[in-house]
Design a protein around this motif. Structure first.
Motif, PDB file in Angstrom:
ATOM      1  N   UNK A 101       0.851  -1.183   0.000  1.00 24.17           N
ATOM      2  CA  UNK A 101       0.000   0.000   0.000  1.00 24.17           C
ATOM      3  C   UNK A 101       0.891   1.239   0.000  1.00 24.17           C
ATOM      4  N   UNK A 102       0.725   2.093  -1.012  1.00 20.75           N
ATOM      5  CA  UNK A 102       1.492   3.334  -1.093  1.00 20.75           C
ATOM      6  C   UNK A 102       0.566   4.555  -1.102  1.00 20.75           C
TER       7      UNK A 102
ATOM      8  N   UNK B  67       0.338   2.388   5.380  1.00 23.28           N
ATOM      9  CA  UNK B  67       1.059   2.439   4.113  1.00 23.28           C
ATOM     10  C   UNK B  67       2.535   2.092   4.331  1.00 23.28           C
ATOM     11  N   UNK B  68       3.204   1.728   3.269  1.00 25.99           N
ATOM     12  CA  UNK B  68       4.577   1.263   3.357  1.00 25.99           C
ATOM     13  C   UNK B  68       5.558   2.413   3.601  1.00 25.99           C
ATOM     14  N   UNK B  69       6.670   2.072   4.180  1.00 29.99           N
ATOM     15  CA  UNK B  69       7.613   3.047   4.716  1.00 29.99           C
ATOM     16  C   UNK B  69       8.164   4.060   3.710  1.00 29.99           C
ATOM     17  N   UNK B  70       8.443   3.687   2.460  1.00 28.22           N
ATOM     18  CA  UNK B  70       8.986   4.696   1.526  1.00 28.22           C
ATOM     19  C   UNK B  70       7.962   5.716   1.036  1.00 28.22           C
ATOM     20  N   UNK B  71       6.686   5.518   1.358  1.00 29.22           N
ATOM     21  CA  UNK B  71       5.628   6.329   0.742  1.00 29.22           C
ATOM     22  C   UNK B  71       5.881   7.822   0.889  1.00 29.22           C
TER      23      UNK B  71
ATOM     24  N   UNK C  20      -3.134   1.884  -4.007  1.00 26.20           N
ATOM     25  CA  UNK C  20      -2.156   2.644  -4.782  1.00 26.20           C
ATOM     26  C   UNK C  20      -0.866   1.848  -5.018  1.00 26.20           C
ATOM     27  N   UNK C  21      -0.990   0.641  -5.511  1.00 24.49           N
ATOM     28  CA  UNK C  21       0.170  -0.246  -5.645  1.00 24.49           C
ATOM     29  C   UNK C  21       1.156   0.166  -6.739  1.00 24.49           C
TER      30      UNK C  21
END
Length: 544
Positions: free
Chosen positions: A44-45, A54-58, A185-186
């Protein structure tokens, strides 16, 4: 020794399996590795939903904001915004946006994208977790391709921090997203220095954006996040050289740095760790009970044992050391006194039984109260142990409730806890941000509903009025008077106990890269790896 060798050998295997064939196809020459003591969920972004989803780099590598505001010195770094000005009456904020920026699908970024992003929060109020549209903002418009205008019905100058931090998304893609709460938002399209590449439950990777607007940046080809279950495991990966950076709350950074010539740290103070009381739950709904409990806690012992002297006990006023000269007329003294706490509990109607255990006002034994902490967070676990031992001396029994991030943050936000240890869920260059996040009624919610940041669910009309006064003026004396009202009221009612100063836990292994932030080069505030401040580190580090 064998276990260390086994770990070193296993990481490339884990990454190869986790990142799949893309790891071979892209073959980045330099990879900056980040270790995170957590477990992330599904792919998830979506930058608008809470960070645990949501994922860490987002919001640190893929999406960008208008500016970055450094919490330790107030310095504003331009990002998608290049400059900003307030009108004389503080009701209009005008931002110039950066030209020559492209989204990763090739389309041009303009001020219209920024205006859309802020108006998207208005159309989806559940996403507006910092209350941008609840604090006097009336409209956001792009007057041309490079000018963004924020109009306010009432002045609210501190809101700039939250405007600066908000993620900006492409209008041409997000205008068709009708339900952002379920949108994963993949295939994210951002303006940031990296693009999403590969994801698994063990590791995730982003690759350098070849068309990034900042010439020559980033200097690294890829970022990889790896997960551990505990802070200790994360520390081992840093010491072994498997990771280059970790935001890790270990107990003693000096000991960490002494273990390897490549180990270093930077822990600047930018927040406070609190023991939160759930003030809508008996007996924590009784201010006299809360005050007595606070007096029984030795915060110096908490700080010493949690951080081995590297971090001091917090001011009872909950004002950061660097802000005390400007915002405190006199230093607030600790109220720690076990004998006085014991007497205060009895006087408030909480007597002891024959075994020394505390009773409720109804004469029945008080239950053993749970202290909520993050699972594996050694600093918070140590704090809870000290607090439990302290409270035992006044007849109050406790237990430590370790929860994974989702249930830990969820328990705090939905009000299902008794006591919980966490940081201030709002901080900035003045104490306003801490107190506004913690006690503004807009950030509270009924039990069972998610409160964005008012974790104690405590509100007070005097504080609400003082917060309003502070944000609607730029006069220093008026702001100082309002802050005095807030501090004194909070200290009187004790919805929390300030335990220790909170630092950003930047741990580094410098064997492969240079350019880390430091006290000598504080380009960020040792920001956590999943925030927009971390983006500056990812742009500044260079392979040796």
């Amino acid at each position: 020794m064998n276990s260390t060798v086994k770990t070193l050998v296993s990481l490339p295997l884990i990454l190869t399996a986790a990142l799949g064939s893309a790891a071979h196809a892209q073959n980045p020459k330099s990879t900056f590795t980040i270790v995170r003591s957590t477990q992330w969920g599904a792919e998830n972004y979506n930058p608008f939903i809470p960070g645990d989803q949501h994922l860490l780099p987002t919001n640190s590598a893929i999406y960008e904001s208008l500016f970055f505001v450094n919490a330790i010195n107030g310095k504003v770094t331009p990002v998608l915004g290049t400059k900003y000005t307030w009108s004389k009456d503080n009701k209009t904020l005008t931002v110039s946006t950066r030209g020559g920026v492209k989204w990763t699908d090739g389309q041009a970024f303009t001020a219209n994208d920024a205006a859309f992003s802020f108006n998207y929060l208005k159309s989806n109020p559940a996403l507006d977790t910092t209350g941008i549209w609840k604090s006097g903002l009336s409209s956001v418009k792009a007057t041309n391709a490079s000018t963004l205008v924020f109009n306010f019905a009432t002045p609210n100058t501190p809101i700039f921090l939250y405007i600066a931090n908000a993620p900006i998304v492409p209008q041409h893609l997000w205008k068709d997203v009708k339900d952002p709460s379920t949108f994963t938002n993949t295939k994210p399209v951002g303006t940031g220095p990296f693009v999403a590449d590969s994801y698994s439950q063990q590791a995730l990777r982003v690759l350098k954006n070849p068309n990034y607007w900042m010439e020559g940046k980033p200097a690294v080809d890829a970022l990889v996040w790896i997960a551990t279950s505990t802070n200790d495991a994360a520390q081992l990966k840093l010491l072994s050289g498997e990771a280059d950076f970790g935001y890790v709350g270990i107990s003693d950074p000096k000991t960490y740095a002494a273990k390897s010539p490549n180990a270093s740290y930077w822990w600047p103070t930018n927040n406070i760790n609190f023991l939160y009381f759930n003030t809508v739950k008996a007996p924590f709904n009784d201010a006299n009970f809360r005050k007595a409990v606070a007096s029984a806690i030795d915060t110096k012992e908490v700080a010493q044992k949690a951080y081995a002297g590297a971090v001091p006990a917090a001011s009872p006023a909950a004002v950061f050391p660097g802000q005390q000269k400007e915002w405190l007329s006199k230093a607030a003294a600790s109220t720690f006194d076990v004998t006085a706490a014991d007497k205060a509990l009895t006087a408030a109607g909480y007597k002891k039984d024959g075994s020394g255990n505390r009773l409720g006002k109804d004469g029945k034994a008080l239950p053993s109260f749970k202290i909520l902490v993050g699972a594996g967070w050694t600093d918070f676990i140590t704090m809870a142990q000290v607090i439990g031992n302290n409270l035992k001396k006044v007849g109050i029994n406790t237990s430590i409730d370790q929860q994974a991030w989702g249930s830990y943050s969820g328990g705090l936000q939905t009000g299902s806890y008794d006591m919980g240890i966490s940081w201030g869920w709002g901080n900035g260059s003045t104490p306003f941000y801490t107190f506004n996040a913690a006690f503004n009624p807009d950030f509270a919610a009924p039990v069972g509903k998610t409160a964005p940041s008012n974790l104690s669910r405590y509100t007070n009309p005097a504080i609400t009025a003082a917060l309003k006064t502070f944000r609607t003026t730029s006069d220093a004396a008026t702001q100082q008077k309002a802050m005095s009202t807030i501090v004194n009221t909070v200290m009187k009612d004790t919805p929390w106990v300030p335990l220790t100063d909170r630092v950003n836990f930047g741990l580094f292994n410098t064997s492969k890269f240079t350019g880390f932030p430091s006290a000598q080069n504080p380009y960020n505030d040792a920001s956590p790896d999943d925030t927009n401040g971390a983006r500056l580190m990812y742009l500044n580090v260079k392979p040796k």
